[in-house]
Design an enzyme around this catalytic site. Structure first.
Site, short mmCIF file in Angstrom:
data_model
loop_
_atom_site.label_atom_id
_atom_site.label_comp_id
_atom_site.label_asym_id
_atom_site.label_seq_id
_atom_site.Cartn_x
_atom_site.Cartn_y
_atom_site.Cartn_z
N HIS A 1 0.83 -1.20 0.00
CA HIS A 1 0.00 0.00 0.00
C HIS A 1 0.86 1.25 0.00
O HIS A 1 0.41 2.32 -0.39
CB HIS A 1 -0.98 -0.01 1.18
CG HIS A 1 -0.31 -0.01 2.51
ND1 HIS A 1 0.01 -1.15 3.18
CD2 HIS A 1 0.11 1.01 3.28
CE1 HIS A 1 0.58 -0.85 4.32
NE2 HIS A 1 0.67 0.47 4.40
N ASP B 1 0.44 -7.58 0.26
CA ASP B 1 0.83 -6.25 0.73
C ASP B 1 2.35 -6.14 0.72
O ASP B 1 2.99 -6.09 1.75
CB ASP B 1 0.28 -5.99 2.13
CG ASP B 1 0.31 -4.50 2.48
OD1 ASP B 1 0.72 -3.71 1.61
OD2 ASP B 1 -0.07 -4.14 3.61
N GLY C 1 3.25 4.98 13.42
CA GLY C 1 4.65 5.36 13.54
C GLY C 1 5.54 4.15 13.56
O GLY C 1 6.71 4.21 13.19
N SER D 1 4.87 1.91 11.64
CA SER D 1 4.50 1.50 10.30
C SER D 1 5.65 0.81 9.58
O SER D 1 6.72 1.38 9.38
CB SER D 1 4.09 2.74 9.52
OG SER D 1 3.84 2.44 8.20
N SER E 1 1.58 -5.03 8.29
CA SER E 1 0.54 -4.67 7.34
C SER E 1 -0.68 -4.04 7.97
O SER E 1 -1.25 -3.13 7.39
CB SER E 1 0.10 -5.90 6.55
OG SER E 1 -0.93 -5.60 5.63
#
Length: 372
Positions: free
Chosen positions: A217, A247, A326, A328, A343
């Site tokens: 993404h 993903d 964060g 992430s 994900s």
């Protein structure tokens, strides 16, 4: 996914080097809009940055269980590590049980056949996949399908889920996940592109060239990556990206990664990553992220299906490792083995949570790449 919300957490290949070209990490895509002290899945054995990063005791058992289950293919419902740390592989007949035992694992006869469980997950895919906030996975320890719903699944949508699962009777276990499953990422040690921030995955090699993998993404949204917001330190260019469905994305780097890959432990040290492997239920794992540092937990499911608002992602690793915006893209790993790319999920590192990871082995296979 809106660029204004997209930020990342980064891991470094070689902390001492300090080179932007050696950054590694990935993207966490979930935002928990609600919190609850009664979450079904809480953080298991949380570990702060650098506090405990050696290979977990279950690492060898998990690797053995994964290898044996891979050989059995469709004749097993999966493998896991039990509470004693033993590798357990499910089987359907005495011949396979003997082979599992000879290979150094504990065989367990399944209560339901792999074909039966595949039919159940197929029925869920047909009936429930268009309902965001839902998902499912086979639990090899109980031979049941665990079906989860988040707080947004109510009314007619919840009724539809219950109609489908009701026909499956005792073969289904329903779990409620507080909060909302959602693609969302916030920043930390950020890399930048197109007004957004994301983070990298593991450094990899393909045809002797340097790349890194990250979440799909992110790759869908960002073409050109830089180590700074102004774009002065170019990192690389997205060449392939897949989300939803999977993903993962592949980015060709501008600067050589010197064939190495590692995870930032947020204590001035790095965990070298030398190989990729498959996660196993019950395995102790670690996630690195810039907001909350290093945290640990256990794998609760593999081959999980998650229905985000943006679409369905399949084949995921489900864990009890907490994550927050964060973090992430922080890598999932066990010792020197790369396992996944963050994900999505629900929760935070105060109350615990549920987090899903894209298996890195699948990404490497699709891209024809290997860990640097």
């Amino acid at each position: 996914m809106r660029n204004s919300r997209l930020r990342t957490a980064v891991t470094t290949t070689a902390v001492a080097a300090g080179s932007a070209g050696l950054l590694a990490g990935s993207l966490y895509v979930v935002h928990a809009e609600g919190r609850s002290g009664g979450q079904e899945a809480r953080l298991a054995g949380d570990s702060q940055a650098g506090r405990r990063t050696a290979a977990p005791a279950t690492g060898q058992a998990a690797a053995r269980a994964a290898r044996i289950a891979g050989r059995l293919g469709d004749r097993t419902t999966g493998a896991y590590v039990d509470s004693s740390g033993r590798p357990v592989v499910t089987v359907t007949n005495a011949t396979d049980a003997a082979a599992v035992r000879a290979a150094g694992a504990v065989p367990k006869m399944t209560q339901r056949s792999p074909a039966t469980l595949r039919r159940m997950t197929g029925a869920l895919q047909r009936a429930v996949a268009d309902i965001p906030g839902t998902g499912w996975a086979v639990d090899p320890a109980t031979s049941k399908v665990t079906v989860w719903t988040d707080d947004t699944v109510t009314g007619t949508r919840m009724a539809a889920v219950r109609r489908t699962t009701g026909r499956m009777g005792a073969a289904v276990r329903m779990v409620r996940i507080p909060g909302r499953l959602r693609t969302f990422a916030l920043g930390g040690d950020a890399i930048f592109g197109q007004g957004a921030r994301c983070s990298l995955g593991f450094n990899v090699k393909r045809a002797q060239q340097d790349f890194f993998v990250t979440a799909g993404h992110c790759g869908n949204e960002i073409q050109n990556w830089a180590a700074d917001q102004q774009g002065a330190e170019a990192l690389g260019t997205t060449v392939e990206s897949d989300f939803p469905g999977n993903d993962f994305a592949l980015v060709q780097t501008e600067q050589g990664a010197e064939g190495q890959s590692a995870v930032n432990l947020y204590n001035g040290q790095a965990q070298q990553i030398t190989e990729a492997g498959d996660a196993v239920v019950g395995q102790r794992v670690f996630r690195s992220g810039s907001t909350t540092g290093v945290h640990s937990g256990s794998v609760t499911a593999t081959n999980a299906t998650v229905n985000f608002a943006e679409g369905t992602v399949t084949g995921m690793i489900q864990t009890t490792v907490c994550a927050e915006p964060g973090d992430s893209g922080g890598p999932l790993f066990a010792g020197s083995t790369a396992l996944g790319l963050t994900s999505g999920g629900s929760g935070d590192c105060q109350t615990g949570g549920v987090t899903f990871f894209q298996p890195v082995t699948e990404a490497l296979q699709v891209f024809g790449a290997e860990i640097g």
